[in-house]
Scaffold this motif. Structure first.
Motif, PDB file in Angstrom:
ATOM      1  N   TRP A  96     -15.582  17.171  35.141  1.00  0.00           N
ATOM      2  CA  TRP A  96     -14.116  17.219  35.063  1.00  0.00           C
ATOM      3  C   TRP A  96     -13.504  17.385  36.452  1.00  0.00           C
ATOM      4  CZ3 TRP A  96     -14.497  21.273  30.589  1.00  0.00           C
ATOM      5  CH2 TRP A  96     -14.862  20.610  29.407  1.00  0.00           C
ATOM      6  N   ALA A  97     -14.135  18.207  37.275  1.00  0.00           N
ATOM      7  CA  ALA A  97     -13.614  18.402  38.630  1.00  0.00           C
ATOM      8  C   ALA A  97     -13.673  17.101  39.422  1.00  0.00           C
ATOM      9  CB  ALA A  97     -14.400  19.503  39.339  1.00  0.00           C
ATOM     10  N   GLU A  98     -14.776  16.353  39.261  1.00  0.00           N
ATOM     11  CA  GLU A  98     -14.905  15.074  39.962  1.00  0.00           C
ATOM     12  C   GLU A  98     -13.850  14.078  39.476  1.00  0.00           C
ATOM     13  OE1 GLU A  98     -16.266  12.268  42.597  1.00  0.00           O
ATOM     14  OE2 GLU A  98     -16.732  14.410  42.464  1.00  0.00           O
ATOM     15  N   GLU A  99     -13.620  14.041  38.153  1.00  0.00           N
ATOM     16  CA  GLU A  99     -12.596  13.140  37.617  1.00  0.00           C
ATOM     17  C   GLU A  99     -11.207  13.534  38.109  1.00  0.00           C
ATOM     18  OE1 GLU A  99     -13.119  13.376  33.433  1.00  0.00           O
ATOM     19  OE2 GLU A  99     -14.841  12.000  33.382  1.00  0.00           O
ATOM     20  N   ALA A 100     -10.953  14.850  38.203  1.00  0.00           N
ATOM     21  CA  ALA A 100      -9.651  15.300  38.705  1.00  0.00           C
ATOM     22  C   ALA A 100      -9.458  14.887  40.159  1.00  0.00           C
ATOM     23  CB  ALA A 100      -9.533  16.822  38.562  1.00  0.00           C
ATOM     24  N   ARG A 101     -10.533  14.986  40.956  1.00  0.00           N
ATOM     25  CA  ARG A 101     -10.433  14.556  42.357  1.00  0.00           C
ATOM     26  C   ARG A 101     -10.176  13.054  42.451  1.00  0.00           C
ATOM     27  NH1 ARG A 101     -14.563  18.512  43.035  1.00  0.00           N
ATOM     28  NH2 ARG A 101     -16.178  16.954  42.686  1.00  0.00           N
ATOM     29  N   GLU A 102     -10.825  12.279  41.571  1.00  0.00           N
ATOM     30  CA  GLU A 102     -10.604  10.826  41.586  1.00  0.00           C
ATOM     31  C   GLU A 102      -9.165  10.490  41.206  1.00  0.00           C
ATOM     32  OE1 GLU A 102     -13.466   9.089  39.026  1.00  0.00           O
ATOM     33  OE2 GLU A 102     -15.177   9.462  40.358  1.00  0.00           O
ATOM     34  N   ARG A 103      -8.631  11.192  40.175  1.00  0.00           N
ATOM     35  CA  ARG A 103      -7.242  10.935  39.783  1.00  0.00           C
ATOM     36  C   ARG A 103      -6.278  11.302  40.905  1.00  0.00           C
ATOM     37  NH1 ARG A 103      -9.045  13.135  34.811  1.00  0.00           N
ATOM     38  NH2 ARG A 103      -8.161  15.163  35.378  1.00  0.00           N
ATOM     39  N   ALA A 104      -6.548  12.429  41.568  1.00  0.00           N
ATOM     40  CA  ALA A 104      -5.678  12.840  42.672  1.00  0.00           C
ATOM     41  C   ALA A 104      -5.734  11.827  43.813  1.00  0.00           C
ATOM     42  CB  ALA A 104      -6.089  14.229  43.166  1.00  0.00           C
ATOM     43  N   ALA A 105      -6.942  11.301  44.075  1.00  0.00           N
ATOM     44  CA  ALA A 105      -7.070  10.305  45.144  1.00  0.00           C
ATOM     45  C   ALA A 105      -6.318   9.023  44.793  1.00  0.00           C
ATOM     46  CB  ALA A 105      -8.550  10.006  45.392  1.00  0.00           C
ATOM     47  N   LYS A 106      -6.390   8.605  43.516  1.00  0.00           N
ATOM     48  CA  LYS A 106      -5.665   7.404  43.097  1.00  0.00           C
ATOM     49  C   LYS A 106      -4.157   7.602  43.208  1.00  0.00           C
ATOM     50  CE  LYS A 106      -9.197   5.625  39.929  1.00  0.00           C
ATOM     51  NZ  LYS A 106      -9.526   5.308  38.511  1.00  0.00           N
ATOM     52  N   GLU A 108      -2.643   9.614  45.235  1.00  0.00           N
ATOM     53  CA  GLU A 108      -2.296   9.637  46.655  1.00  0.00           C
ATOM     54  C   GLU A 108      -2.248   8.221  47.222  1.00  0.00           C
ATOM     55  OE1 GLU A 108      -1.101  11.060  50.223  1.00  0.00           O
ATOM     56  OE2 GLU A 108      -1.292  12.147  48.323  1.00  0.00           O
TER      57      GLU A 108
END
Length: 235
Positions: A96-106, A108
């Motif tokens: 979940w943390a990795e998916e949250a980082r990916e969503r935040a990167a997208k 941005e």
């Protein structure tokens, strides 16, 4: 306080481990195999016997020793630690943390893309639709929407406001005030169009353009394409 086995005691158990389970070993032979100071070996044998790890017997006047059940356990290597079962919850949290980082990167990247696109062209202002009595767009409003949909190229660049007014007046024969009120209503009341930062151009709002992809606007009066393009070239 209980103390663990000493080095000599461990050597004694290691030597006895090499014998079969029901075999006694003479103390003399044990001392020779263990090596070192014989008095230390004797004390180690007595200590192990007091702990119940070995058993000392006398056979035909010869002292012999053998491991007990507990001595066999003490001399056995410790069991290898079992691998911990996989922590499912921990793995899920990491996922979940990795998916949250990916969503935040997208997000941005999308914000940066929007910022760069805004730098390349004028900034546009739009207004949310106001809650008013539902009314279908009038003829002038429909003509404005049809002109923006059919002649803005590219669509997001919009058209100059004076050019739109001229085309609508030419198509409907209406006056300037009606066109001005229609543009104001589409901008401020229904939010169907947007105005550029300098106030010189208008274009379809994104949601309006999306809707027109399925249901294109229809002008109440035919729009002369040749005359319209001539008017637009003048601006």
């Amino acid at each position: 306080m209980s103390r663990g086995l000493g080095a000599t005691q461990r050597r004694v158990l290691a030597v006895l481990k090499g014998t079969s389970a029901d075999e006694d070993l003479p103390v003399v032979e044990l001392k020779s195999r263990v090596g070192g100071d014989r008095s230390n070996t004797r004390r180690a044998v007595l200590a192990l016997a007091s702990r119940g790890l070995i058993k000392e017997t006398t056979v035909g006047g010869e002292r012999r020793v053998r491991r007990t059940f507990w001595g066999a356990l003490a001399s056995s290597p410790p069991p290898e630690p079992e691998e911990d079962p996989p922590d499912t919850l921990k793995a899920l949290k990491a996922k979940w943390a990795e998916e949250a980082r990916e969503r935040a990167a997208k997000k941005e990247l999308a914000r940066e893309k929007a910022r760069l696109e805004a730098l390349e062209g004028p900034f546009w202002y739009g207004y949310a639709p106001r809650v008013v009595r539902h009314r279908h767009p009038g003829p002038t409003q429909r003509t404005i929407l049809a002109v923006l949909w059919g002649f803005a190229d590219p669509l997001d660049s919009g058209l100059p406001i004076p050019a739109v007014k001229a085309v609508v007046r030419d198509s409907l024969g209406t006056d300037r005030s009606n066109v001005r009120r229609a543009i104001r209503s589409l901008l401020l009341l229904t939010g169907q169009i947007e105005v550029s930062e300098d106030g010189e151009r208008i274009r379809l709002a994104e949601r309006t353009a999306f809707w027109f992809c399925m249901f294109p606007p229809i002008s109440p009066e035919p729009i002369d394409e040749e005359r319209t393009r001539a008017i637009l070239r003048a601006y």
